[in-house]
Design a protein around this motif. Structure first.
Motif, PDB file in Angstrom:
ATOM      1  N   SER A   1      54.589  29.109  21.002  1.00 51.64           N
ATOM      2  CA  SER A   1      56.041  28.933  21.023  1.00 51.64           C
ATOM      3  C   SER A   1      56.461  27.612  20.387  1.00 51.64           C
ATOM      4  O   SER A   1      57.553  27.508  19.827  1.00 51.64           O
ATOM      5  CB  SER A   1      56.570  28.953  22.454  1.00 51.64           C
ATOM      6  N   ASP A   2      55.612  26.617  20.497  1.00 48.69           N
ATOM      7  CA  ASP A   2      55.913  25.335  19.846  1.00 48.69           C
ATOM      8  C   ASP A   2      56.074  25.563  18.345  1.00 48.69           C
ATOM      9  O   ASP A   2      56.983  25.031  17.706  1.00 48.69           O
ATOM     10  CB  ASP A   2      54.756  24.326  20.040  1.00 48.69           C
TER      11      ASP A   2
ATOM     12  N   GLU B   1      57.514  36.823  26.668  1.00 47.84           N
ATOM     13  CA  GLU B   1      58.639  36.075  26.109  1.00 47.84           C
ATOM     14  C   GLU B   1      59.918  36.920  26.063  1.00 47.84           C
ATOM     15  O   GLU B   1      61.022  36.394  26.089  1.00 47.84           O
ATOM     16  CB  GLU B   1      58.281  35.552  24.709  1.00 47.84           C
TER      17      GLU B   1
HETATM   18  N1  ASP Z   1      53.206  32.183  26.328  1.00 45.53           N
HETATM   19  C1  ASP Z   1      52.271  31.762  25.326  1.00 45.53           C
HETATM   20  C2  ASP Z   1      51.108  31.044  25.977  1.00 45.53           C
HETATM   21  O1  ASP Z   1      51.044  30.921  27.165  1.00 45.53           O
HETATM   22  C3  ASP Z   1      52.893  30.935  24.261  1.00 45.53           C
HETATM   23  C4  ASP Z   1      53.428  29.592  24.708  1.00 45.53           C
HETATM   24  O2  ASP Z   1      53.572  29.330  25.890  1.00 45.53           O
HETATM   25  O3  ASP Z   1      53.702  28.760  23.851  1.00 45.53           O
HETATM   26  O4  ASP Z   1      50.218  30.607  25.286  1.00 45.53           O
END
Ligand code: ASP
Ligand code: MG
Length: 405
Positions: free
Chosen positions: A153-154, A74
């Motif tokens: 991230s949500d 991220e």
């Molecule tokens: N990069 C992380 C995942 O792949 C978090 C996200 O995408 O929300 O789980």
């Protein structure tokens, strides 16, 4: 002026062109007079790649160091997006989770957010910046990097929207919203304009993978207006909101399919106090999650006990049962990992009787045998042979005319 949080998932920032498209969309939002906070995921496939890398140097990596690694995904996208915004003459600043103090507990790899300091974000916004925050990561009291679990991230986006009392939290993804069922299974599936938090929670837990479940819990708790929409197509998406904001309540909102379960049965166990706990105790101790549970009426002092687990836990659960079956004096242990769980979900169920019987009648007309049933206030789930998955979903979708608005 509104305050909008926009979250872009991995597919939306998968390559430089898509990052440029995100930057244009963010610029458009800012130009229409809104303040914008952007939360991004790692580029598509990046978190998986980092996980693979870690497991090449250590079998089953976990803990603090894994989070130091995973959080890098991220950190790349926040910087790239700000650079792209600079190219469009938008002033923007990137922040890691630690920089904006997304404070979490220390449960590495699946940490929970405990607090967000809104000060830093607010002052950057008030200086006229678009604020770009790394999703999925936080920082513990001691200053260690943590991550929030896959899809986290949500949750970052919703938590920031809650902390800053944003007007809306928009989750941009690769689908146009929340559908009545999986459009790959049923071509007539329809995008929902609105759905309640409760229904979305059920749909997500039943396998509709649009949002991380925890983000919906967060949104529900803090009454965040949450909208799922496509970063590739224009459209209103689906608004996830409280029941008061839904004018015309539909009978049902959706049909979900979950093929991730397996069923185990202990046959002929003595029908006496403590049996359920003798069977499920060791399963829980092995950290195996149990979903549906069914115990038959006892006859002649004997009963059958059936439950379902994640399919990946099938073998482990089977050996636990074989072990306790002798201890309990059970007749036999049976297992079936070729099952599917089909569920219908809708808050309208509370005020309408007879939905269950329509479910059963519709499946009977297609000669689909029901193996297990469980219900809650807004959900009816049934277990069927896996080979009836698609037919079952299609049958229920059309029985309740979900293709019609
Ligand atoms: N990069 C992380 C995942 O792949 C978090 C996200 O995408 O929300 O789980
Ligand atoms: Mg995601």
């Amino acid at each position: 002026m509104s305050l909008i949080v926009q979250k872009f998932g991995g597919t939306s920032v998968a390559d430089p062109e898509r990052i440029a498209a995100v930057a244009r969309r963010v610029k458009g939002c800012q130009q229409s007079g809104d303040q914008v906070i952007v939360v991004v995921s790692a580029m598509a496939g990046e978190t998986d790649r980092l996980l693979r890398l870690a497991s090449e140097v250590l079998k089953n990596p976990t803990g603090r160091e894994l989070d130091v690694l995973l959080a890098t995904g991220e950190q790349v996208t926040i910087a790239l997006l700000v650079l792209a915004l600079q190219g469009l003459e938008v002033t923007a600043r990137s922040f890691t989770g630690a920089q904006v103090q997304i404070r979490t507990d220390t449960a590495y790899n699946k940490a929970r957010i405990v607090n967000i300091e809104s000060e830093k974000i607010c002052s950057a916004l008030n200086e006229g910046n678009v604020v770009v925050v790394a999703g999925f990561q936080g920082v513990s009291e001691a200053g260690d990097i943590t991550t929030l679990g896959r899809g986290g991230s949500d949750t970052t986006a919703v938590a920031i929207a809650a902390a800053l009392e944003a007007d809306e939290c928009q989750i941009y993804t690769d689908v146009e919203g929340v559908y009545t069922t999986d459009p790959r299974l049923v071509a007539e599936a329809r995008r929902l304009d609105r759905i309640t938090y409760e229904e979305m929670l059920e749909m997500a837990s039943l396998g509709a993978k649009v949002l991380q479940i925890r983000s919906v819990e967060f949104a529900s708790k803090y009454r965040v207006a949450l909208r799922v929409l496509s970063s590739f197509e224009e459209g209103p998406g689906t608004l996830i909101t409280s029941e008061e904001n839904i004018m015309e309540e539909a009978l049902l909102s959706g049909v979900t399919l979950n093929r991730d379960e397996a069923k185990l049965t202990m046959l002929g166990v003595p029908d006496r106090p403590g049996v359920a706990s003798t069977i499920l105790g060791p399963v829980a101790e092995a950290n195996i999650e149990v979903d549906m549970i069914l115990q038959n009426m006892g006859a002649d002092g004997m009963t059958d006990f059936t439950f379902t687990v994640h399919r990946s836990d099938f073998d482990a659960t089977m050996s636990i049962l074989e072990h306790i079956s002798d201890e309990l004096g059970a007749r036999a242990v049976e297992g079936d990992n070729k099952i599917a769980k089909i569920s219908v979900v809708g808050v309208g169920m509370r005020s309408h009787a007879g939905i269950a019987s329509r479910v059963f009648a519709a499946l009977a007309r297609e000669a689909i045998n029901i193996q297990m049933i469980s219900t809650s206030e807004i959900k009816i789930s049934i277990v069927v042979d896996e080979k009836y998955s698609e037919l079952g979903v299609r049958t229920l979708h059309s029985e309740f005319k979900l293709e019609q608005a």
